[in-house]
Motif scaffolding. Structure first.
Motif, short mmCIF file in Angstrom:
data_model
loop_
_atom_site.label_atom_id
_atom_site.label_comp_id
_atom_site.label_asym_id
_atom_site.label_seq_id
_atom_site.Cartn_x
_atom_site.Cartn_y
_atom_site.Cartn_z
N ALA A 183 0.83 -1.21 0.00
CA ALA A 183 0.00 0.00 0.00
C ALA A 183 0.86 1.26 0.00
N SER A 184 1.95 1.25 0.78
CA SER A 184 2.83 2.43 0.86
C SER A 184 3.53 2.69 -0.46
N ILE A 185 4.03 1.62 -1.08
CA ILE A 185 4.71 1.77 -2.37
C ILE A 185 3.73 2.25 -3.43
N THR A 186 2.52 1.69 -3.42
CA THR A 186 1.51 2.11 -4.39
C THR A 186 1.18 3.59 -4.24
N LEU A 187 1.01 4.04 -2.98
CA LEU A 187 0.72 5.45 -2.72
C LEU A 187 1.86 6.34 -3.21
N TYR A 188 3.09 5.90 -2.98
CA TYR A 188 4.25 6.68 -3.41
C TYR A 188 4.28 6.80 -4.93
N THR A 245 3.00 -9.44 -14.91
CA THR A 245 3.12 -9.88 -16.30
C THR A 245 1.79 -9.82 -17.05
N GLY A 246 0.68 -10.04 -16.33
CA GLY A 246 -0.62 -9.96 -16.99
C GLY A 246 -0.92 -8.56 -17.48
N LEU A 247 -0.79 -7.57 -16.57
CA LEU A 247 -1.04 -6.18 -16.94
C LEU A 247 -0.08 -5.70 -18.01
N GLN A 248 1.21 -6.03 -17.86
CA GLN A 248 2.20 -5.56 -18.82
C GLN A 248 1.98 -6.17 -20.21
N SER A 249 1.58 -7.42 -20.28
CA SER A 249 1.35 -8.06 -21.58
C SER A 249 0.24 -7.37 -22.35
N VAL A 250 -0.84 -7.06 -21.67
CA VAL A 250 -1.94 -6.34 -22.34
C VAL A 250 -1.47 -4.94 -22.73
N GLY A 251 -0.66 -4.31 -21.86
CA GLY A 251 -0.13 -2.99 -22.17
C GLY A 251 0.71 -2.97 -23.43
N VAL A 252 1.49 -4.03 -23.67
CA VAL A 252 2.30 -4.13 -24.89
C VAL A 252 1.40 -4.19 -26.12
N LEU A 253 0.35 -4.96 -26.05
CA LEU A 253 -0.58 -5.07 -27.18
C LEU A 253 -1.22 -3.72 -27.49
N ILE A 254 -1.59 -2.99 -26.44
CA ILE A 254 -2.20 -1.67 -26.64
C ILE A 254 -1.19 -0.70 -27.25
N LEU A 303 -2.07 0.26 -17.48
CA LEU A 303 -1.63 -1.13 -17.57
C LEU A 303 -0.14 -1.27 -17.29
N MET A 304 0.67 -0.37 -17.82
CA MET A 304 2.11 -0.45 -17.60
C MET A 304 2.52 0.16 -16.27
N ASN A 305 1.93 1.31 -15.93
CA ASN A 305 2.36 2.02 -14.73
C ASN A 305 1.93 1.34 -13.44
N CYS A 306 0.77 0.69 -13.45
CA CYS A 306 0.27 0.11 -12.21
C CYS A 306 1.03 -1.15 -11.81
N ALA A 307 1.78 -1.72 -12.73
CA ALA A 307 2.63 -2.85 -12.36
C ALA A 307 3.87 -2.37 -11.61
N GLY A 308 4.16 -1.06 -11.69
CA GLY A 308 5.38 -0.52 -11.09
C GLY A 308 5.55 -0.81 -9.61
N PRO A 309 4.53 -0.55 -8.76
CA PRO A 309 4.69 -0.85 -7.34
C PRO A 309 5.02 -2.32 -7.07
N LEU A 310 4.41 -3.22 -7.83
CA LEU A 310 4.66 -4.65 -7.61
C LEU A 310 6.04 -5.07 -8.12
N THR A 311 6.47 -4.54 -9.25
CA THR A 311 7.82 -4.89 -9.74
C THR A 311 8.88 -4.38 -8.77
N THR A 312 8.64 -3.20 -8.21
CA THR A 312 9.58 -2.66 -7.21
C THR A 312 9.60 -3.54 -5.98
N GLU A 313 8.43 -3.93 -5.51
CA GLU A 313 8.34 -4.77 -4.31
C GLU A 313 9.04 -6.11 -4.52
N VAL A 314 8.81 -6.73 -5.68
CA VAL A 314 9.45 -8.01 -5.99
C VAL A 314 10.97 -7.85 -5.99
N SER A 315 11.46 -6.81 -6.65
CA SER A 315 12.91 -6.59 -6.73
C SER A 315 13.52 -6.36 -5.36
#
Length: 403
Positions: A124-129, A274-283, A313-325
């Motif tokens: 939640a904190s990363i998403t808010l940031y 990966t789900g959100l990013q894949s659709v984002g690439v198609l768009i 689609l691309m930006n909202c994956a950002g908090p999760l990719t950061t958290e995973v890393s």
């Protein structure tokens, strides 16, 4: 306080992102010249990011962020004013200094949050940031639309200067950051450097964590800094209208982001990233290929629709990719990884900007550059999928005690 400080600093950053290329085009700058100025900014960050990350590893982050918060609007103003000079050297020096100043503030932000927020609140904190950029884009975009359309028609230069003056408020809020930080490393033993304390397992995990970022950054560097030029030159979209649609797209980003913790909880990282990013690439492919039928009346609406859908689609994956890393590399490597990732983004955008300039000089259409971006994005999405599986298999990296 960190979120509010970042919000106001992003006002200047967003204004430059939305309008600077339009301002340069109005002054007669060619695509290659604009790309050269942008590449200088990224080159400065490349040189500074890695040693900066090594320096702040295990140190207090608050003073560094405050320094960046005061320097960023100063060099933002100097950057805008330098455009009036005939000296390319002065212009490039201002672009480079602004990039380094923003790095001082931006890189420590995520490690600071992970140090000060409770573990259960990390997502939640990363998403808010992350939402500060979207909220700033929404606010700046709507204001720019009204300031640049109708009877007002404020000068682009004055609009840019105004938003960079507002950015000084970010420093005011950062002065109120809590002084206490968890897990600040004590003084190292004699002869021990930050680099020497990085172990083999650190390097292995850091490498896997930054590889997807590298691929996404290389692809993005070919398109994202110049997407407003695509709309201006292919579809004839004015700066005020682009700013408005940029703002509206980030409304969707903010709405979508509220569901990120829920997506993570119920569907996991794979769908959330990966789900959100894949659709984002198609768009993105849909957006780029509108150049093939740009003369048709429906081309611009399709391009704008794709632009607005791709953003969340691309930006909202950002908090999760950061958290995973950050989870994968471990607590003591977070400052280093944040700095390396910043260097990767800037380094990739430096070289990609140069490549973009060369491609445009050779007359390569925007559509083929965007399709190249989409192809590289696919490799990045695959990289994130592999990183997620590694995190699931190996677990978080539990830090060894640092002497």
């Amino acid at each position: 306080m960190l979120v509010l400080g970042d919000l106001f600093l992003q006002f200047g950053n967003v204004a430059l992102f939305l309008l600077l290329n339009y301002y340069l085009m109005d002054l007669g700058y060619e695509d290659a010249q604009i790309a050269s100025l942008h590449s200088t900014r990224y080159f400065g960050v490349i040189l500074f990011a890695l040693p900066f990350g090594m320096y702040i590893r295990g140190k207090r982050l608050r003073p560094v962020m405050q320094l960046g918060a005061i320097l960023t609007p100063i060099f933002g103003l100097l950057l805008i004013l330098s455009i009036d000079t005939s000296s390319v050297l002065i212009q490039k020096a201002c672009f480079m200094s602004w990039g380094i100043s923003f790095l001082l503030f931006h890189v420590p932000g995520m490690p600071y949050i992970l140090k000060t927020a409770k573990a259960e609140n990390h997502t939640a904190s990363i998403t808010l940031y992350f939402q500060t950029f979207s909220l700033a884009t929404l606010t700046v975009g709507i204001l720019v639309f009204f300031l640049r359309s109708g009877s007002l028609q404020f000068d682009l230069k004055n609009v840019l200067l105004a938003f960079n003056f507002i950015s000084f408020l970010g420093f005011v809020f950062l002065l109120r950051l809590p002084k206490h930080e968890l897990n600040v490393q004590k003084k190292r033993s004699l002869g021990q450097s930050s680099l020497s304390s990085v172990e083999h397992e650190d390097i292995r995990r850091i490498t896997w964590a930054i590889l997807p970022t590298l691929l996404i950054a290389v692809g993005a560097g070919l398109t994202i800094p110049f997407i407003n030029m695509f709309f201006a030159k292919v579809h004839g979209l004015r700066d005020a209208n682009f700013a408005l649609f940029g703002a509206l797209s980030h409304v969707l980003v903010m709405i979508t982001a509220t569901f990120i913790p829920t997506i993570k909880k119920h569907l996991g990282y794979v769908t959330g990233i990966t789900g959100l990013q894949s659709v984002g690439v198609l768009i993105l492919i849909v957006l780029g290929t509108t150049q093939f039928y740009a003369d048709m009346p429906w081309a611009l609406p399709i391009a704008l629709g794709a632009f607005m859908i791709r953003q969340p689609l691309m930006n909202c994956a950002g908090p999760l990719t950061t958290e995973v890393s950050m989870y994968y590399v471990g607590e003591r490597n977070r400052e280093l990884v944040a700095s390396v990732q910043s260097a990767i983004w800037s380094g990739s955008w430096f070289f990609s900007s140069m490549i973009f300039g060369e491609l445009r000089d050779y007359g390569i259409d925007y559509v083929f550059i965007i399709l190249a971006t989409a192809s590289i994005y696919v490799l990045g999405v695959i990289g994130y999928h592999k990183l997620i599986r590694r995190l699931e298999r190996e677990g978080r990296y539990e830090d060894r005690t640092t002497q």
